[in-house]
Design an enzyme around this catalytic site. Structure first.
Site, mmCIF file in Angstrom:
data_model
loop_
_atom_site.group_PDB
_atom_site.id
_atom_site.type_symbol
_atom_site.label_atom_id
_atom_site.label_comp_id
_atom_site.label_asym_id
_atom_site.label_seq_id
_atom_site.Cartn_x
_atom_site.Cartn_y
_atom_site.Cartn_z
ATOM 1 N N HIS A 18 15.245 -37.024 -11.600
ATOM 2 C CA HIS A 18 14.623 -37.589 -10.345
ATOM 3 C C HIS A 18 13.240 -37.095 -10.381
ATOM 4 C CE1 HIS A 18 18.471 -39.055 -9.077
ATOM 5 N NE2 HIS A 18 19.102 -37.940 -9.413
ATOM 6 N N GLU A 27 15.441 -17.568 -10.937
ATOM 7 C CA GLU A 27 14.992 -16.449 -11.408
ATOM 8 C C GLU A 27 14.345 -16.140 -12.625
ATOM 9 O OE1 GLU A 27 14.743 -13.931 -9.491
ATOM 10 O OE2 GLU A 27 14.565 -12.098 -10.994
ATOM 11 N N ARG A 69 3.246 0.076 -5.967
ATOM 12 C CA ARG A 69 3.558 -0.464 -4.708
ATOM 13 C C ARG A 69 2.392 -1.605 -4.417
ATOM 14 N NH1 ARG A 69 7.258 1.897 -0.753
ATOM 15 N NH2 ARG A 69 5.908 0.750 0.646
ATOM 16 N N LYS A 91 5.228 -4.358 -5.218
ATOM 17 C CA LYS A 91 6.836 -4.137 -5.089
ATOM 18 C C LYS A 91 7.403 -4.388 -3.781
ATOM 19 C CE LYS A 91 10.425 -2.820 -7.389
ATOM 20 N NZ LYS A 91 10.932 -4.021 -8.262
ATOM 21 N N ASN A 103 -0.827 1.659 6.233
ATOM 22 C CA ASN A 103 0.040 0.525 5.557
ATOM 23 C C ASN A 103 0.479 -0.341 6.746
ATOM 24 O OD1 ASN A 103 -0.131 1.990 3.152
ATOM 25 N ND2 ASN A 103 2.065 2.407 2.993
ATOM 26 N N GLY A 104 0.181 -1.471 6.525
ATOM 27 C CA GLY A 104 0.630 -2.621 7.453
ATOM 28 C C GLY A 104 -0.528 -3.440 7.879
ATOM 29 N N TRP A 119 -3.540 -2.310 -1.240
ATOM 30 C CA TRP A 119 -3.190 -3.778 -1.633
ATOM 31 C C TRP A 119 -3.791 -4.584 -0.469
ATOM 32 C CZ3 TRP A 119 -0.245 -8.141 0.255
ATOM 33 C CH2 TRP A 119 0.024 -9.016 -0.762
ATOM 34 N N GLU A 170 5.915 -14.533 -12.772
ATOM 35 C CA GLU A 170 5.470 -12.973 -12.051
ATOM 36 C C GLU A 170 4.477 -12.282 -13.296
ATOM 37 O OE1 GLU A 170 8.271 -11.361 -8.881
ATOM 38 O OE2 GLU A 170 9.021 -11.415 -10.853
ATOM 39 N N LYS A 192 10.538 -14.801 -13.162
ATOM 40 C CA LYS A 192 10.322 -13.694 -13.768
ATOM 41 C C LYS A 192 9.074 -14.182 -14.745
ATOM 42 C CE LYS A 192 11.669 -10.891 -12.265
ATOM 43 N NZ LYS A 192 12.397 -10.881 -11.322
ATOM 44 N N CYS A 240 0.966 -1.219 -0.047
ATOM 45 C CA CYS A 240 0.058 -0.121 0.076
ATOM 46 C C CYS A 240 0.931 1.184 0.033
ATOM 47 C CB CYS A 240 -0.843 0.064 1.231
ATOM 48 S SG CYS A 240 -1.680 -1.521 1.573
HETATM 49 C C1 G6P Z 1 8.347 -8.536 -3.454
HETATM 50 C C2 G6P Z 1 8.934 -8.166 -4.927
HETATM 51 C C3 G6P Z 1 10.002 -8.935 -5.605
HETATM 52 C C4 G6P Z 1 11.084 -8.670 -4.437
HETATM 53 C C5 G6P Z 1 10.756 -9.203 -3.044
HETATM 54 C C6 G6P Z 1 11.540 -8.963 -1.930
HETATM 55 O O1 G6P Z 1 7.919 -9.871 -3.766
HETATM 56 O O2 G6P Z 1 7.845 -8.139 -5.881
HETATM 57 O O3 G6P Z 1 10.408 -8.275 -6.828
HETATM 58 O O4 G6P Z 1 12.186 -9.502 -4.917
HETATM 59 O O5 G6P Z 1 9.506 -8.517 -2.594
HETATM 60 O O6 G6P Z 1 11.822 -7.556 -1.988
HETATM 61 P P1 G6P Z 1 13.187 -6.718 -1.307
HETATM 62 O O7 G6P Z 1 12.858 -5.499 -1.800
HETATM 63 O O8 G6P Z 1 13.456 -7.098 -0.061
HETATM 64 O O9 G6P Z 1 14.378 -6.902 -2.402
#
Ligand code: G6P
Length: 611
Positions: free
Chosen positions: A507, A484, A27, A606, A100-101, A75, A491, A488, A2
């Site tokens: 396996h 990774e 965010r 984010k 937020n939180g 969010w 996501e 990606k 948020c």
């Molecule tokens: C969220 C974001 C990711 C990020 C992760 C950790 O899930 O969508 O892109 O890698 O948080 O975030 P940080 O800011 O701790 O790297």
């Protein structure tokens, strides 16, 4: 997650708040709202489900006019993302709050407040804060006192901005566990969960500390009190990244812009940290040398993409520096009985520096006998940076796309700097150090060469748009790169993707391989290449379609069902960084073909500032 914006000014604040919300939308973004205090001291509120554009439509039809206001992008955690649950939340017509939180004791507080006659109209945990504040305001008739009293009863995490119509000159804010900054203007003041939200009005910020409560008064007076109620002088810091981050600079998406920024931001992350032959350990702070000398083990903790960077670092730290290293996701680490061998250094990786689990892990680690903590982070002034003993800042600049790209590769660069610093102290071969340092210097240029393959990768992406699953394979330090790549793809394109160390294929995952399952593999020219080639044969033999990103020097021919895309030859040590690029571009183009929301994928945020 948020986003919060607040403004106290001598001008109409609707535009400032709306622009702030747009900048924060990356965010978290399932609903948005705003309250502005009108000249006749009424709280006027507009809220809308969906993106900020939906709120903007409502404001276009019925603008809010006034010099004091708070706003929010949500969010959803508690309650569906509808208008009723959107912030700001009010207690009657007098008090409004954005939050937020997560308030963990909201159920008990709600029962108490309902017993006292307060009526709830949403499913959120935030509404208890509104009524709690209203109750405390009725007692003290002062909003700052009400906030100080109320936060003492809250469990959980919060950043709050609050206003009351009976005090038309002030906004108050508080933070614990969620970020909040004060924007310092000329005879005006602002609050936001992220400085980016306010760069259109100021570049000067006060980063609130845990437990701080702030009062912003018309005319621009700012008073900050710590958790004990003592008035504090907090430094004003100038935001140095400029405002360019808020625009796409002609790119179709922030993600693409950020992928293309990697040569510059990697160069910036290296700047001033290398000699011709080694890494300057002072880059990690003046106390780094002493701490690094003591470090006989390392524990790395992170979440999401940052966790994958940590996994790569494990291969590097053990291979080049000879330091035993463990890597773990923060949400697991913080709740387990951890054994900390003597001489262990605690390292966190985070783009934002505000990820709730990573921060909690750092606080948990403090009681566990580590020799000290190092944060590798991209946001100066963030909680993680402030609370760690040592920091190494990546210089990625603000990253807006939810799917992390440039933050990841700059983290890898920072982790290679850590590896070389520790290696140097442990007698790592000088020639090898100098070789990797030289390779680091040429890395931005090599990344530029990989970016030049973009149209080839775009052509490749067509084969994926109709698929429902994909399998990524890698070996050694490229296994985390495969992870990774899969992250990606899922996501932003919503294609189910998994990654395996190539040696594990037989396996289990081999059972899934058929012509409908594209298999993507990274094949740098390293010591595991021959083994990887055998694994690729296993896929071909089952009719799987192979897409291989390979070193130009590798002998691997295209054939039916095997596509090979050649990458420039790079020093083996840095190959994981280079091989990340084609996987980023591949996911990007698949997502564009699928028409998904690339920068703001569904259900994701984010910066995850709640547990
Ligand atoms: C969220 C974001 C990711 C990020 C992760 C950790 O899930 O969508 O892109 O890698 O948080 O975030 P940080 O800011 O701790 O790297």
């Amino acid at each position: 997650m948020c986003g919060i914006v607040g403004a106290v000014a001598e001008r109409n604040v609707q535009g400032i708040l709306l622009e702030g919300l747009k900048r924060l939308e990356y965010r978290g973004y399932d609903s948005a709202g705003m309250v502005v205090l009108s000249e006749d001291a009424r709280l006027n509120r507009q809220r809308a489900a969906g993106k900020v554009a939906a709120l903007q439509d409502k404001l276009d039809a019925a603008p809010l006019v006034g010099q004091l206001g708070i706003a929010h992008t949500r969010w959803a955690t508690h309650g569906r993302p509808n208008e009723q649950n959107a912030h700001p939340h009010q207690s009657g017509e007098s008090l409004a709050v954005v939050h937020n939180g997560i308030i963990e004791n909201h159920e008990a507080l709600k029962a108490e407040l309902e017993g006292q006659g307060y009526v709830f109209t949403s499913d959120t945990d935030t509404e208890v804060v509104a009524h709690l504040l209203a109750r405390e305001f009725n007692r003290s008739q002062d909003l700052l006192t009400a906030l100080q009293t109320a936060v003492a009863t809250l469990d959980g995490a919060y950043a709050l901005a609050v206003m009351h119509k009976a005090q038309p000159d002030i906004i108050v804010g508080a933070r614990k566990g969620s970020p909040l900054v004060v924007g310092v203007g000329v005879e005006e003041a602002f609050l936001a969960s992220d400085p980016l939200a306010l760069l259109q009005v100021t570049d000067r910020f006060i980063y609130l500390h845990e437990g701080d409560v702030a009062r912003l008064t018309k005319g621009g007076t700012i008073a900050i009190y710590d958790a004990a109620g003592e008035l504090q002088e907090r430094p004003v810091q100038v935001f140095e990244h400029g405002d360019g981050a808020a625009s796409k600079d002609g790119y179709r998406h922030f993600m693409l812009k950020e992928i293309y920024e990697q040569p510059q931001v990697i160069a910036a992350t290296l700047e001033g940290r290398l000699t011709d032959r080694h890494v300057l350990v002072k880059s990690f702070g003046i106390e780094a040398e002493a701490l690094f000398k003591q470090a006989s083990q390392i524990h790395i903790i992170a979440c999401g993409t940052s966790y994958h960077a940590g996994m790569v670092a494990r291969y590097w730290l053990e291979k080049y520096a000879g330091v035993p290293t463990q890597v773990e996701v923060a949400s697991e680490y913080r709740y387990r009985q951890v054994v900390v061998p003597e001489g262990t250094l605690f390292v966190t990786l985070s783009q934002s520096g505000e990820t709730a689990d990573t921060l909690a892990a750092l606080r948990f680690a403090r009681e566990r006998g580590y020799i000290g903590s190092l944060a590798i982070c991209n946001v100066p002034g963030s909680s993680l940076v402030r609370e760690s003993d040592l920091t190494l800042m990546t210089q990625a600049g603000p990253e807006i796309g939810v799917a992390s790209t440039k933050a990841f590769t700059t983290q890898l660069v920072a982790l290679m700097l850590l590896t070389l610093s520790l290696g140097r102290m442990r007698g790592m071969d000088e020639t090898c150090q100098a070789r990797i340092v030289q390779a680091l210097r040429t890395l931005p240029g090599m990344i530029g060469q990989v970016l030049a393959l973009d149209s080839e990768i775009e052509a490749l992406s067509m084969a994926f748009a109709e698929k429902h699953h994909a399998l990524f394979l890698g070996r050694g330090a490229h296994f985390p790169i495969a992870l990774e790549g899969a992250l990606k793809l899922k996501e932003i394109s919503y294609i189910h993707a998994e990654a395996y160390p190539a040696g594990e294929l037989k396996h289990g995952p081999l059972a899934l391989v058929d012509s409908e399952m594209p298999v993507i593999s990274v094949a740098p020219n390293d010591e595991l290449l021959e083994k990887l080639k055998s694994n690729l044969q296993e896929v071909r033999a089952r009719g799987g379609e192979l897409y291989v990103f390979a070193d130009e020097q590798v002998r691997l021919e295209e054939a039916e069902g095997v596509r090979v895309l050649r990458l420039p030859h790079i020093d083996e040590a840095l190959a994981p960084i280079l091989y990340t690029l084609p996987l980023q571009l591949l996911s990007y183009h698949v997502a564009v073909l699928k028409g998904t929301d690339v920068d703001q994928p569904r259900n994701l945020a984010k910066s995850v500032t709640v547990e």
